[in-house]
Design a protein around this motif. Sequence first.
Motif, PDB file in Angstrom:
ATOM      1  N   THR A 114       0.841  -1.193   0.000  1.00 19.76           N
ATOM      2  CA  THR A 114       0.000   0.000   0.000  1.00 19.76           C
ATOM      3  C   THR A 114       0.874   1.240   0.000  1.00 19.76           C
ATOM      4  OG1 THR A 114      -1.740  -1.159   1.199  1.00 19.76           O
ATOM      5  CG2 THR A 114      -1.808   1.232   1.259  1.00 19.76           C
ATOM      6  N   VAL A 115       0.502   2.216  -0.841  1.00 21.33           N
ATOM      7  CA  VAL A 115       1.182   3.510  -0.866  1.00 21.33           C
ATOM      8  C   VAL A 115       0.129   4.605  -0.858  1.00 21.33           C
ATOM      9  CG1 VAL A 115       3.230   2.677  -2.098  1.00 21.33           C
ATOM     10  CG2 VAL A 115       1.321   3.611  -3.386  1.00 21.33           C
ATOM     11  N   GLU A 116       0.541   5.793  -0.437  1.00 26.76           N
ATOM     12  CA  GLU A 116      -0.340   6.954  -0.459  1.00 26.76           C
ATOM     13  C   GLU A 116       0.174   7.927  -1.507  1.00 26.76           C
ATOM     14  OE1 GLU A 116      -0.994  10.591   2.517  1.00 26.76           O
ATOM     15  OE2 GLU A 116      -1.626   8.664   3.374  1.00 26.76           O
ATOM     16  N   THR A 117      -0.747   8.506  -2.271  1.00 29.44           N
ATOM     17  CA  THR A 117      -0.375   9.493  -3.277  1.00 29.44           C
ATOM     18  C   THR A 117      -1.438  10.589  -3.284  1.00 29.44           C
ATOM     19  OG1 THR A 117       0.364   9.777  -5.576  1.00 29.44           O
ATOM     20  CG2 THR A 117      -1.503   8.284  -5.208  1.00 29.44           C
ATOM     21  N   ASP A 118      -1.268  11.594  -4.155  1.00 34.87           N
ATOM     22  CA  ASP A 118      -2.248  12.683  -4.173  1.00 34.87           C
ATOM     23  C   ASP A 118      -3.367  12.408  -5.180  1.00 34.87           C
ATOM     24  OD1 ASP A 118      -1.505  13.734  -6.807  1.00 34.87           O
ATOM     25  OD2 ASP A 118       0.319  14.437  -5.819  1.00 34.87           O
ATOM     26  N   ALA A 119      -4.355  13.281  -5.179  1.00 35.97           N
ATOM     27  CA  ALA A 119      -5.560  13.097  -5.993  1.00 35.97           C
ATOM     28  C   ALA A 119      -5.300  13.140  -7.489  1.00 35.97           C
ATOM     29  CB  ALA A 119      -6.603  14.135  -5.610  1.00 35.97           C
ATOM     30  N   SER A 120      -4.150  13.642  -7.916  1.00 33.97           N
ATOM     31  CA  SER A 120      -3.848  13.686  -9.352  1.00 33.97           C
ATOM     32  C   SER A 120      -3.791  12.281  -9.957  1.00 33.97           C
ATOM     33  CB  SER A 120      -2.546  14.439  -9.621  1.00 33.97           C
ATOM     34  OG  SER A 120      -1.439  13.721  -9.084  1.00 33.97           O
ATOM     35  N   PHE A 121      -3.523  11.277  -9.114  1.00 38.74           N
ATOM     36  CA  PHE A 121      -3.524   9.895  -9.603  1.00 38.74           C
ATOM     37  C   PHE A 121      -4.898   9.533 -10.154  1.00 38.74           C
ATOM     38  CE2 PHE A 121      -4.196   5.326  -9.061  1.00 38.74           C
ATOM     39  CZ  PHE A 121      -3.133   4.825  -9.800  1.00 38.74           C
ATOM     40  N   MET A 122      -5.958   9.947  -9.445  1.00 36.57           N
ATOM     41  CA  MET A 122      -7.321   9.660  -9.900  1.00 36.57           C
ATOM     42  C   MET A 122      -7.635  10.410 -11.196  1.00 36.57           C
ATOM     43  SD  MET A 122      -8.360   7.341  -7.955  1.00 36.57           S
ATOM     44  CE  MET A 122      -9.361   6.786  -6.604  1.00 36.57           C
ATOM     45  N   ASP A 123      -7.056  11.604 -11.363  1.00 38.42           N
ATOM     46  CA  ASP A 123      -7.250  12.355 -12.611  1.00 38.42           C
ATOM     47  C   ASP A 123      -6.616  11.612 -13.788  1.00 38.42           C
ATOM     48  OD1 ASP A 123      -8.570  14.352 -11.190  1.00 38.42           O
ATOM     49  OD2 ASP A 123      -6.740  15.534 -10.922  1.00 38.42           O
ATOM     50  N   GLU A 124      -5.423  11.049 -13.567  1.00 44.69           N
ATOM     51  CA  GLU A 124      -4.757  10.269 -14.617  1.00 44.69           C
ATOM     52  C   GLU A 124      -5.559   9.012 -14.952  1.00 44.69           C
ATOM     53  OE1 GLU A 124      -0.466   9.693 -14.053  1.00 44.69           O
ATOM     54  OE2 GLU A 124      -0.582  11.259 -12.517  1.00 44.69           O
ATOM     55  N   LEU A 125      -6.082   8.386 -13.928  1.00 38.16           N
ATOM     56  CA  LEU A 125      -6.914   7.198 -14.116  1.00 38.16           C
ATOM     57  C   LEU A 125      -8.176   7.559 -14.897  1.00 38.16           C
ATOM     58  CD1 LEU A 125      -6.711   4.242 -13.311  1.00 38.16           C
ATOM     59  CD2 LEU A 125      -7.795   4.819 -11.151  1.00 38.16           C
ATOM     60  N   ARG A 126      -8.782   8.673 -14.539  1.00 35.79           N
ATOM     61  CA  ARG A 126      -9.982   9.128 -15.259  1.00 35.79           C
ATOM     62  C   ARG A 126      -9.678   9.380 -16.731  1.00 35.79           C
ATOM     63  NH1 ARG A 126     -13.960  14.284 -13.908  1.00 35.79           N
ATOM     64  NH2 ARG A 126     -15.152  14.113 -15.838  1.00 35.79           N
ATOM     65  N   ALA A 127      -8.526   9.949 -17.031  1.00 32.86           N
ATOM     66  CA  ALA A 127      -8.161  10.217 -18.430  1.00 32.86           C
ATOM     67  C   ALA A 127      -8.119   8.919 -19.249  1.00 32.86           C
ATOM     68  CB  ALA A 127      -6.820  10.948 -18.501  1.00 32.86           C
ATOM     69  N   VAL A 128      -7.583   7.855 -18.661  1.00 39.94           N
ATOM     70  CA  VAL A 128      -7.548   6.561 -19.356  1.00 39.94           C
ATOM     71  C   VAL A 128      -8.969   6.012 -19.507  1.00 39.94           C
ATOM     72  CG1 VAL A 128      -6.703   4.183 -19.281  1.00 39.94           C
ATOM     73  CG2 VAL A 128      -5.209   6.054 -18.547  1.00 39.94           C
ATOM     74  N   ILE A 129      -9.764   6.137 -18.469  1.00 43.38           N
ATOM     75  CA  ILE A 129     -11.148   5.664 -18.510  1.00 43.38           C
ATOM     76  C   ILE A 129     -11.926   6.382 -19.615  1.00 43.38           C
ATOM     77  CG2 ILE A 129     -13.324   5.687 -17.206  1.00 43.38           C
ATOM     78  CD1 ILE A 129     -11.551   5.080 -14.694  1.00 43.38           C
ATOM     79  N   GLU A 130     -11.715   7.689 -19.736  1.00 44.48           N
ATOM     80  CA  GLU A 130     -12.385   8.454 -20.793  1.00 44.48           C
ATOM     81  C   GLU A 130     -11.841   8.102 -22.172  1.00 44.48           C
ATOM     82  OE1 GLU A 130     -11.738  12.422 -19.286  1.00 44.48           O
ATOM     83  OE2 GLU A 130     -13.745  12.481 -18.390  1.00 44.48           O
ATOM     84  N   LYS A 131     -10.522   7.976 -22.287  1.00 42.78           N
ATOM     85  CA  LYS A 131      -9.899   7.664 -23.575  1.00 42.78           C
ATOM     86  C   LYS A 131     -10.455   6.378 -24.174  1.00 42.78           C
ATOM     87  CE  LYS A 131      -5.327   6.603 -25.522  1.00 42.78           C
ATOM     88  NZ  LYS A 131      -3.886   6.518 -25.218  1.00 42.78           N
ATOM     89  N   TYR A 132     -10.609   5.364 -23.355  1.00 43.19           N
ATOM     90  CA  TYR A 132     -11.064   4.055 -23.848  1.00 43.19           C
ATOM     91  C   TYR A 132     -12.561   3.812 -23.604  1.00 43.19           C
ATOM     92  CZ  TYR A 132      -6.200   3.064 -24.660  1.00 43.19           C
ATOM     93  OH  TYR A 132      -4.897   3.112 -25.135  1.00 43.19           O
ATOM     94  N   LYS A 133     -13.262   4.837 -23.120  1.00 45.19           N
ATOM     95  CA  LYS A 133     -14.716   4.748 -22.908  1.00 45.19           C
ATOM     96  C   LYS A 133     -15.110   3.543 -22.052  1.00 45.19           C
ATOM     97  CE  LYS A 133     -15.854   7.091 -27.263  1.00 45.19           C
ATOM     98  NZ  LYS A 133     -14.594   7.529 -27.739  1.00 45.19           N
ATOM     99  N   LEU A 134     -14.444   3.409 -20.918  1.00 42.50           N
ATOM    100  CA  LEU A 134     -14.737   2.287 -20.029  1.00 42.50           C
ATOM    101  C   LEU A 134     -16.163   2.335 -19.488  1.00 42.50           C
ATOM    102  CD1 LEU A 134     -11.678   1.806 -20.287  1.00 42.50           C
ATOM    103  CD2 LEU A 134     -11.681   1.214 -17.875  1.00 42.50           C
ATOM    104  N   ASN A 135     -16.818   3.496 -19.544  1.00 44.90           N
ATOM    105  CA  ASN A 135     -18.214   3.543 -19.118  1.00 44.90           C
ATOM    106  C   ASN A 135     -19.092   2.650 -19.998  1.00 44.90           C
ATOM    107  OD1 ASN A 135     -17.658   5.502 -21.174  1.00 44.90           O
ATOM    108  ND2 ASN A 135     -19.589   6.521 -20.737  1.00 44.90           N
TER     109      ASN A 135
END
Length: 162
Positions: A79-100
Amino acid sequence: MNMKIIILALIIAAAPMLASCGSGLFSRSPQISGITHFSYAIYGGMTMNYGYDYSADLADGKVIVTHRPSDEPEENSITVETDASFMDELRAVIEKYKLNKWDGFHGNNKYVLDGDFFSLRVEMDNGQTISAGGYMSYPKNYSAAISEIIALFDALFPKESD
């Protein structure tokens, strides 16, 4: 008036509404917003701890990221702790590939007896979720999307030296 003409006129009038059903107001795909929870796991084979998983949870502006390495039991998760920008990067991939559009995917290749199973869950700040899973059956762009997601997670964890 001829009944065929009336039916044809109704079909032509309804065509624009039917065409918009998959990409707007009537779409059943969740709307992507801020990611609050993400988890991905892949398991398979006959080996006891085969597979690995990743998760990320946002709370109070911090993200707790957990990774269970391949072939390791749950207690060896990192387990590691990081800042909220990680979720922004994850969201960008989710949007790019239309995971919704993956939401509700539950593929199963019944002709494979010893394969891999994947599970993916995304929770968003708008209350919507994306949930998908499959056994040797994968949604569109699976390999490319998962490769980018794994790269994001792996960048947070130190590599073991030989």
